[in-house]
Motif scaffolding. Sequence first.
Motif, mmCIF file in Angstrom:
data_model
loop_
_atom_site.group_PDB
_atom_site.id
_atom_site.type_symbol
_atom_site.label_atom_id
_atom_site.label_comp_id
_atom_site.label_asym_id
_atom_site.label_seq_id
_atom_site.Cartn_x
_atom_site.Cartn_y
_atom_site.Cartn_z
ATOM 1 N N THR A 82 0.997 -1.104 -0.211
ATOM 2 C CA THR A 82 -0.028 0.057 -0.017
ATOM 3 C C THR A 82 1.065 1.268 -0.019
ATOM 4 O O THR A 82 0.786 2.126 -0.995
ATOM 5 N N MET A 83 1.856 1.293 0.976
ATOM 6 C CA MET A 83 2.677 2.413 0.780
ATOM 7 C C MET A 83 3.566 2.656 -0.212
ATOM 8 O O MET A 83 4.064 3.916 -0.570
ATOM 9 N N ALA A 84 4.107 1.468 -0.655
ATOM 10 C CA ALA A 84 4.981 1.630 -1.782
ATOM 11 C C ALA A 84 4.265 1.963 -2.861
ATOM 12 O O ALA A 84 4.865 2.909 -3.647
ATOM 13 N N VAL A 85 2.999 1.656 -3.458
ATOM 14 C CA VAL A 85 2.283 2.182 -4.564
ATOM 15 C C VAL A 85 2.008 3.864 -4.206
ATOM 16 O O VAL A 85 1.947 4.564 -5.490
ATOM 17 N N LEU A 86 1.785 4.148 -3.302
ATOM 18 C CA LEU A 86 1.509 5.656 -2.985
ATOM 19 C C LEU A 86 2.796 6.528 -3.083
ATOM 20 O O LEU A 86 2.867 7.481 -3.598
ATOM 21 N N GLY A 87 4.032 5.700 -2.765
ATOM 22 C CA GLY A 87 5.208 6.388 -3.043
ATOM 23 C C GLY A 87 5.531 6.379 -4.360
ATOM 24 O O GLY A 87 6.041 7.451 -5.021
ATOM 25 N N VAL A 88 5.184 5.413 -5.180
ATOM 26 C CA VAL A 88 5.446 5.617 -6.904
ATOM 27 C C VAL A 88 4.638 6.519 -7.465
ATOM 28 O O VAL A 88 5.255 7.003 -8.558
ATOM 29 N N LYS A 89 3.724 6.620 -7.006
ATOM 30 C CA LYS A 89 2.599 7.542 -7.333
ATOM 31 C C LYS A 89 3.284 8.952 -7.410
ATOM 32 O O LYS A 89 2.974 10.038 -8.246
ATOM 33 N N GLU A 90 3.959 9.246 -6.416
ATOM 34 C CA GLU A 90 4.631 10.854 -6.097
ATOM 35 C C GLU A 90 6.015 10.852 -6.695
ATOM 36 O O GLU A 90 6.311 12.237 -6.920
ATOM 37 N N LEU A 91 6.991 9.800 -6.924
ATOM 38 C CA LEU A 91 8.166 9.754 -7.289
ATOM 39 C C LEU A 91 8.435 9.306 -8.683
ATOM 40 O O LEU A 91 7.448 8.523 -9.182
ATOM 41 N N ALA A 92 9.591 9.619 -9.131
ATOM 42 C CA ALA A 92 9.944 8.732 -10.262
ATOM 43 C C ALA A 92 10.205 7.269 -9.853
ATOM 44 O O ALA A 92 10.587 7.097 -8.790
ATOM 45 N N SER A 93 9.687 6.331 -10.733
ATOM 46 C CA SER A 93 9.908 4.919 -10.328
ATOM 47 C C SER A 93 11.182 4.418 -10.053
ATOM 48 O O SER A 93 11.440 3.600 -8.953
ATOM 49 N N GLY A 94 12.310 4.882 -10.562
ATOM 50 C CA GLY A 94 13.461 4.497 -10.143
ATOM 51 C C GLY A 94 13.829 5.087 -8.894
ATOM 52 O O GLY A 94 14.473 4.332 -7.874
ATOM 53 N N ARG A 95 13.697 6.286 -8.620
ATOM 54 C CA ARG A 95 13.850 6.941 -7.225
ATOM 55 C C ARG A 95 13.065 5.852 -6.127
ATOM 56 O O ARG A 95 13.614 5.704 -4.915
ATOM 57 N N ALA A 96 11.808 5.388 -6.396
ATOM 58 C CA ALA A 96 11.185 4.680 -5.629
ATOM 59 C C ALA A 96 11.845 3.465 -5.268
ATOM 60 O O ALA A 96 11.668 3.025 -4.098
ATOM 61 N N ALA A 97 12.234 2.823 -6.303
ATOM 62 C CA ALA A 97 12.838 1.330 -6.073
ATOM 63 C C ALA A 97 14.218 1.543 -5.201
ATOM 64 O O ALA A 97 14.391 0.951 -4.139
ATOM 65 N N ILE A 98 15.060 2.630 -5.407
ATOM 66 C CA ILE A 98 16.089 2.912 -4.625
ATOM 67 C C ILE A 98 15.587 3.001 -3.139
ATOM 68 O O ILE A 98 16.142 2.244 -2.355
ATOM 69 N N LEU A 99 14.785 3.745 -2.897
ATOM 70 C CA LEU A 99 14.188 3.947 -1.623
ATOM 71 C C LEU A 99 13.510 2.687 -0.909
ATOM 72 O O LEU A 99 13.731 2.372 0.317
ATOM 73 N N GLY A 100 12.884 2.050 -1.631
ATOM 74 C CA GLY A 100 12.191 1.038 -1.225
ATOM 75 C C GLY A 100 13.194 -0.233 -0.662
ATOM 76 O O GLY A 100 12.770 -1.003 -0.007
ATOM 77 N N PHE A 101 14.355 -0.276 -1.630
ATOM 78 C CA PHE A 101 15.197 -1.373 -1.191
ATOM 79 C C PHE A 101 16.390 -0.900 -0.088
ATOM 80 O O PHE A 101 17.250 -1.455 -0.199
ATOM 81 N N THR A 102 15.695 0.011 0.566
ATOM 82 C CA THR A 102 16.640 0.349 1.911
ATOM 83 C C THR A 102 16.149 -0.635 3.053
ATOM 84 O O THR A 102 16.787 -0.634 4.178
ATOM 85 N N MET A 103 15.057 -1.571 2.432
ATOM 86 C CA MET A 103 14.380 -2.340 3.592
ATOM 87 C C MET A 103 15.735 -3.290 4.218
ATOM 88 O O MET A 103 15.623 -3.170 5.520
ATOM 89 N N PRO A 104 16.639 -3.960 3.706
ATOM 90 C CA PRO A 104 17.289 -4.654 4.330
ATOM 91 C C PRO A 104 18.237 -3.965 5.451
ATOM 92 O O PRO A 104 18.513 -4.651 6.667
ATOM 93 N N ILE A 105 18.450 -2.711 5.238
ATOM 94 C CA ILE A 105 19.299 -1.813 6.375
ATOM 95 C C ILE A 105 18.455 -1.788 7.268
ATOM 96 O O ILE A 105 18.871 -1.802 8.563
ATOM 97 N N TRP A 106 17.170 -1.181 7.071
ATOM 98 C CA TRP A 106 16.210 -1.073 8.365
ATOM 99 C C TRP A 106 15.903 -2.168 9.078
ATOM 100 O O TRP A 106 15.795 -2.232 10.370
ATOM 101 N N THR A 107 16.139 -3.386 8.476
ATOM 102 C CA THR A 107 15.831 -4.717 9.259
ATOM 103 C C THR A 107 16.993 -4.968 10.236
ATOM 104 O O THR A 107 16.707 -5.307 11.586
ATOM 105 N N VAL A 108 18.258 -4.722 9.913
ATOM 106 C CA VAL A 108 19.395 -4.748 10.584
ATOM 107 C C VAL A 108 19.330 -3.669 11.810
ATOM 108 O O VAL A 108 19.514 -3.870 12.811
ATOM 109 N N LEU A 109 18.904 -2.399 11.288
ATOM 110 C CA LEU A 109 19.152 -1.593 12.456
ATOM 111 C C LEU A 109 18.023 -1.538 13.656
ATOM 112 O O LEU A 109 18.161 -1.414 14.543
#
Length: 295
Positions: A82-109
């Motif tokens: 849900t939140m990812a598709v709302l983010g893609v609506k507002e951003l360039a798709s490549g930029r959304a992909a970059i931010l979305g794949f910060t997930m592994p780092i947040w998992t560790v933090l």
Amino acid sequence: MITRRQLWGLVALTLMWGVNWPMMKLSLREMTPLYFRAVTMTCGTLWLYLFFRWRGVRMLPQGAEWRSVVTLGLPNVLGWHTMAVLGVKELASGRAAILGFTMPIWTVLISVLFLGERLTRRVAFAAVAVAITVGLLISHELTTISGRPIGIVWMELAALSWAIGTLMMRRARLTLPIEALTVWMMALASLCLWLIAALAEPWPSWQFSATMWATLGYAVLINYGFAQIIWFGLARDLPPATSAMSVMAVPLTGTLSATVITGEWPHWQDYVAVVFVMAAIAAVLLPPRYLRKTA
């Protein structure tokens, strides 16, 4: 050693996941984001259910297994998608992909901050790399006339939801096959998305262009279908380093393919952000021995 078949599967999976970001952006030109998710996830759920049932997987949860469907499905599927598709609506798709794949780092933090895991130099490096990534992209959004910094907020909330769901999945004692769990989590999320979309968005006209129908087909058959099937086939057998390399390549693939699919040309901040995200993912996912060999 990874086999040739696994290698081709991994390449296909990386391309499918990466290209999905600009394809999703293309869909949102003609359809509102929540209805887009509701439609594609519902059809994808049916597709996967029929496939895995045909393969003989036990699909019906029993007793307490339904609780796992709900508790794991809310962050892993409903929150992320849900939140990812709302983010893609507002951003360039490549930029959304970059931010979305910060997930592994947040998992560790999150593991370090709340679950007592040790803060290592690799984790600290990853945190700094992610901070630089987000800072670069926020700075560009704030300095452009059409900037949408709210999209960055949506994408980071999506990544956090995914990270929390991943940690919950690791700690869960599952008896339901992961294929069945995924299908029922998607079914739950689909139901919720239909309800939320009905309250928040106008009913679609369904008078779409051929391109739009093609993107819907991609989302259902490829993103929710073949990509999931390939991933389940690979996940049990791939070495951790190989899985990490695939995850690292997805935001790069999304950024580069967006130029062809949606005509979005990355800025220098995007290229630098991709490098920092890939470095951060490598720091937290690649085994130390692998990093020493490649140093």
